[in-house]
Design an enzyme around this catalytic site. Structure first.
Site, PDB file in Angstrom:
ATOM      1  CD  GLU A   1       9.628  13.754  10.150  1.00 56.94           C
ATOM      2  OE1 GLU A   1       8.469  13.332  10.299  1.00 56.94           O
ATOM      3  OE2 GLU A   1      10.561  13.049   9.727  1.00 56.94           O
TER       4      GLU A   1
ATOM      5  CB  CYS B   1      12.922   9.284   7.595  1.00 52.28           C
ATOM      6  SG  CYS B   1      13.995   8.069   6.818  1.00 52.28           S
TER       7      CYS B   1
ATOM      8  CE  LYS C   1      -2.108   3.221   1.685  1.00 44.35           C
ATOM      9  NZ  LYS C   1      -1.843   4.575   1.146  1.00 44.35           N
TER      10      LYS C   1
HETATM   11  P1  NAD Z   1       2.176   9.335   6.563  1.00 41.47           P
HETATM   12  O1  NAD Z   1       2.318   8.779   7.926  1.00 41.47           O
HETATM   13  O2  NAD Z   1       1.219  10.433   6.355  1.00 41.47           O
HETATM   14  O3  NAD Z   1       1.738   8.183   5.543  1.00 41.47           O
HETATM   15  C1  NAD Z   1       2.511   7.028   5.351  1.00 41.47           C
HETATM   16  C2  NAD Z   1       1.652   5.933   4.772  1.00 41.47           C
HETATM   17  O4  NAD Z   1       0.642   5.580   5.717  1.00 41.47           O
HETATM   18  C3  NAD Z   1       0.911   6.306   3.499  1.00 41.47           C
HETATM   19  O5  NAD Z   1       0.883   5.197   2.630  1.00 41.47           O
HETATM   20  C4  NAD Z   1      -0.483   6.620   4.000  1.00 41.47           C
HETATM   21  O6  NAD Z   1      -1.474   6.455   3.027  1.00 41.47           O
HETATM   22  C5  NAD Z   1      -0.631   5.603   5.108  1.00 41.47           C
HETATM   23  N1  NAD Z   1      -1.610   5.929   6.132  1.00 41.47           N
HETATM   24  C6  NAD Z   1      -2.044   7.157   6.534  1.00 41.47           C
HETATM   25  N2  NAD Z   1      -2.976   7.037   7.505  1.00 41.47           N
HETATM   26  C7  NAD Z   1      -3.124   5.707   7.745  1.00 41.47           C
HETATM   27  C8  NAD Z   1      -3.918   4.929   8.641  1.00 41.47           C
HETATM   28  N3  NAD Z   1      -4.754   5.509   9.495  1.00 41.47           N
HETATM   29  N4  NAD Z   1      -3.801   3.590   8.616  1.00 41.47           N
HETATM   30  C9  NAD Z   1      -2.942   2.991   7.773  1.00 41.47           C
HETATM   31  N5  NAD Z   1      -2.172   3.660   6.884  1.00 41.47           N
HETATM   32  C10 NAD Z   1      -2.263   5.004   6.883  1.00 41.47           C
HETATM   33  O7  NAD Z   1       3.634   9.746   6.101  1.00 41.47           O
HETATM   34  P2  NAD Z   1       4.082  10.422   4.734  1.00 41.47           P
HETATM   35  O8  NAD Z   1       3.657  11.850   4.749  1.00 41.47           O
HETATM   36  O9  NAD Z   1       3.715   9.559   3.586  1.00 41.47           O
HETATM   37  O10 NAD Z   1       5.675  10.329   4.868  1.00 41.47           O
HETATM   38  C11 NAD Z   1       6.420  11.203   5.635  1.00 41.47           C
HETATM   39  C12 NAD Z   1       6.771  10.566   6.959  1.00 41.47           C
HETATM   40  O11 NAD Z   1       7.405   9.316   6.748  1.00 41.47           O
HETATM   41  C13 NAD Z   1       7.765  11.397   7.739  1.00 41.47           C
HETATM   42  O12 NAD Z   1       7.401  11.405   9.085  1.00 41.47           O
HETATM   43  C14 NAD Z   1       9.065  10.644   7.546  1.00 41.47           C
HETATM   44  O13 NAD Z   1      10.023  10.862   8.542  1.00 41.47           O
HETATM   45  C15 NAD Z   1       8.592   9.235   7.519  1.00 41.47           C
HETATM   46  N6  NAD Z   1       9.580   8.365   6.878  1.00 41.47           N
HETATM   47  C16 NAD Z   1      10.305   7.497   7.646  1.00 41.47           C
HETATM   48  C17 NAD Z   1      11.273   6.692   7.070  1.00 41.47           C
HETATM   49  C18 NAD Z   1      12.105   5.737   7.899  1.00 41.47           C
HETATM   50  O14 NAD Z   1      12.733   4.865   7.327  1.00 41.47           O
HETATM   51  N7  NAD Z   1      12.145   5.873   9.205  1.00 41.47           N
HETATM   52  C19 NAD Z   1      11.496   6.756   5.699  1.00 41.47           C
HETATM   53  C20 NAD Z   1      10.746   7.648   4.942  1.00 41.47           C
HETATM   54  C21 NAD Z   1       9.779   8.442   5.546  1.00 41.47           C
END
Ligand code: NAD
Length: 493
Positions: free
Chosen positions: A395, A298, A189
């Site tokens: 962040e 991230c 997803k």
């Molecule tokens: P996000 O948390 O908004 O979304 C991430 C994913 O989760 C998306 O696919 C989204 O559709 C899904 N999602 C959202 N709400 C959900 C729910 N209630 N239930 C299940 N899935 C749900 O994050 P984003 O804006 O896509 O990405 C940015 C974030 O990701 C930042 O906080 C960044 O630091 C983090 N990130 C972490 C890493 C790591 O390896 N630690 C790598 C890349 C990004």
């Protein structure tokens, strides 16, 4: 320069569809979402918006594939060959995948190409692990009655892989090949902001010979599609990459069947520059550590701690290096920084910089969105910031750096550790002993020395504190997808 969107979105992706059980399928209710090119702020296509019923179909396909042994029934060596074949197909399609990634995320196509190269390495690394999954053996028991015991490593089952938009195929490369090497089947997803290349992987997996149903892809908004996958009783594990708040929602939602959860979450990573750092080498590297991919990484080094004696020079130097980075449409020649992924993200960055100004921060470079089509924000350096400001604590996930001078290294380490995050960090010094001392003290899953964000798929990455649960990459990344079973037999003499 033409990016080719005038004709069809892509030969690798069927628009508005999911990839389930080896074929493209339309959403049951026909719902779709627009795909936007953030570099021009125009709609370029659409993806399916999966309802819980669509998710159910994808999970059922993955469940069947697992339970029928379509994947686990193959030997580790055969699975290894198929994962490697998938890596070859990704490599052969690098141009098309890079084009899609650049269009979807807004990043320069050159960078997208490099990131897909990284993903290829991840698939190859885990292809090599598929026939090396085994346990240990031990003889147990008192002298009078002996037992022979051994442990077996078995795949955890059906895994839901939920990823973020900032580096879609690298994020997927940290999950899918490890899950496949372990013998799991998967429902992917991707983020609704950038789903195209993940859809393509579903198709390429089947083309590589991976049996239908082993890799399925659904797209849609997180609160519907992601939530349905997380709550699904037939899913054994969720591996999630995204923000801390959504990570917490996922951990709660997984309690229904107590599925395993791994979380790769956000960061507010410190870069600590000691008085004896080699500034000529450090300054451009600090700028890259912060501004690469517009800080939408991230591990971005968003808090810069610099020894008093060099703080002004380093702040000005990094600001200058940021100013020199060429910003523009990702398909234009020589562009180093593309657009932010969406208007929402641009507004978010803008509001954080405004909050920083209100709290007393001084903007020494950047600090205002760029006019014109697309969502562009320049590298921004803030000085006069303090650890309690929102721009320093939260962040932002954009190109905004806060610089804080320090007089004692112990103080710098203490403030650097005083955060809810603990994902990455770096320390900069000519003296390896000083650097290693700081490396030991930092509470983060990764510490880099004299560079920010270095590391290959061979080494695990993951968060301390609220930056996550579990590890990706390396042998640890494989282990997450495995159950351990103990088998013990009595011996009769
Ligand atoms: P996000 O948390 O908004 O979304 C991430 C994913 O989760 C998306 O696919 C989204 O559709 C899904 N999602 C959202 N709400 C959900 C729910 N209630 N239930 C299940 N899935 C749900 O994050 P984003 O804006 O896509 O990405 C940015 C974030 O990701 C930042 O906080 C960044 O630091 C983090 N990130 C972490 C890493 C790591 O390896 N630690 C790598 C890349 C990004």
């Amino acid at each position: 320069m033409s990016d080719g969107t005038e004709t069809a979105l892509s030969s690798l992706v069927q628009e508005g569809s999911f990839f389930i059980d080896g074929e493209w399928v339309a959403p049951l209710d026909g719902a779709t979402l627009d795909v936007e090119d953030p570099g021009r702020a125009v709609t370029i296509g659409r993806i399916g918006a999966a309802s819980p019923a669509d998710v159910d179909r994808a999970v059922a396909a993955a469940r069947r594939a697992f339970d029928e042994g379509r994947w686990t029934g193959l030997s580790g060596q055969d699975r290894s060959v198929l994962i490697w074949r998938l890596s070859d197909l990704i490599e052969q399609n690098v141009e098309e995948l890079a084009r899609l990634e650049a269009l979807d995320v807004g990043m320069p196509v050159t960078q997208a190409r490099a990131m897909i190269g990284e993903a290829v390495k991840m698939f190859r690394y885990y292809a090599g692990w598929a026939d090396k999954v085994y346990g240990e053996s031990v003889e147990i028991g008192p002298s009078a009655m002996r037992f022979q015991g051994f442990s077996r490593k078995e795949p955890i089952g059906v895994v839901g892989l939920i990823t973020s938009w900032n580096a879609p195929l690298v994020g997927l490369g940290m999950k899918l090949p490890a899950a496949l090497a372990a013998g799991c089947t998967a429902v992917l997803k991707p983020s609704e902001e950038a789903s195209l290349t993940t859809l393509a992987i579903g198709r390429l997996a089947v083309e590589a010979g991976i049996p239908a149903g082993v890799v399925n892809v659904v797209t849609g908004v997180g609160t519907v599609t992601g939530a349905a996958l997380t709550e699904h009783p037939a899913v054994d594990m969720i591996s999630f990459t995204g923000s801390v708040p959504v990570g917490k929602t996922i951990a709660r939602a997984a309690t229904g069947n107590l599925k395993k959860v791994t979380l790769e979450l956000g960061g507010k990573s410190p870069m600590i520059v000691l008085a004896d750092a080699d500034l000529e080498a450090a300054i451009p590297a600090l700028a890259v550590g912060m501004f690469w991919n517009n800080g939408q990484i991230c591990t971005a080094g968003t808090r810069l701690f610099v020894h008093d004696s060099i703080a002004e020079d380093v702040a000005q130097g990094v600001a200058e290096a940021g100013r020199a980075m060429k910003i523009g449409y990702g398909f234009d020649e020589g562009v180093e920084l593309g657009a932010l992924v969406s208007k929402r993200q641009l507004d978010r960055v803008e509001s954080y910089v405004a909050a920083g100004r209100e709290e007393g921060a001084r903007v020494i470079s950047g600090g205002a969105r760029l006019e014109g089509d697309g969502y562009y924000y320049p590298p921004t350096v803030l000085t006069d910031v303090t650890p309690d400001m929102r721009v320093v604590k939260e962040e932002i996930f954009g190109p905004v750096l806060g610089v804080m001078p320090f007089s004692s290294v112990d103080d710098a380490v203490r403030v650097a550790n005083d955060t809810e995050f603990g994902l990455a960090s770096s320390v900069w010094s000519r003296d390896i002993n000083n650097a290693l001392t700081v490396a030991r003290q930092l509470r983060a899953g990764r510490v880099n020395i004299n560079i920010h964000r270095a590391g290959g798929v061979q080494l695990p990455i993951g968060g301390y504190k609220q930056s996550g649960w579990g590890r990706e990459c390396g042998p640890e990344g494989l282990e997450e997808y495995l159950e351990t079973k103990s088998v013990v037999t009595r011996m009769w003499n």
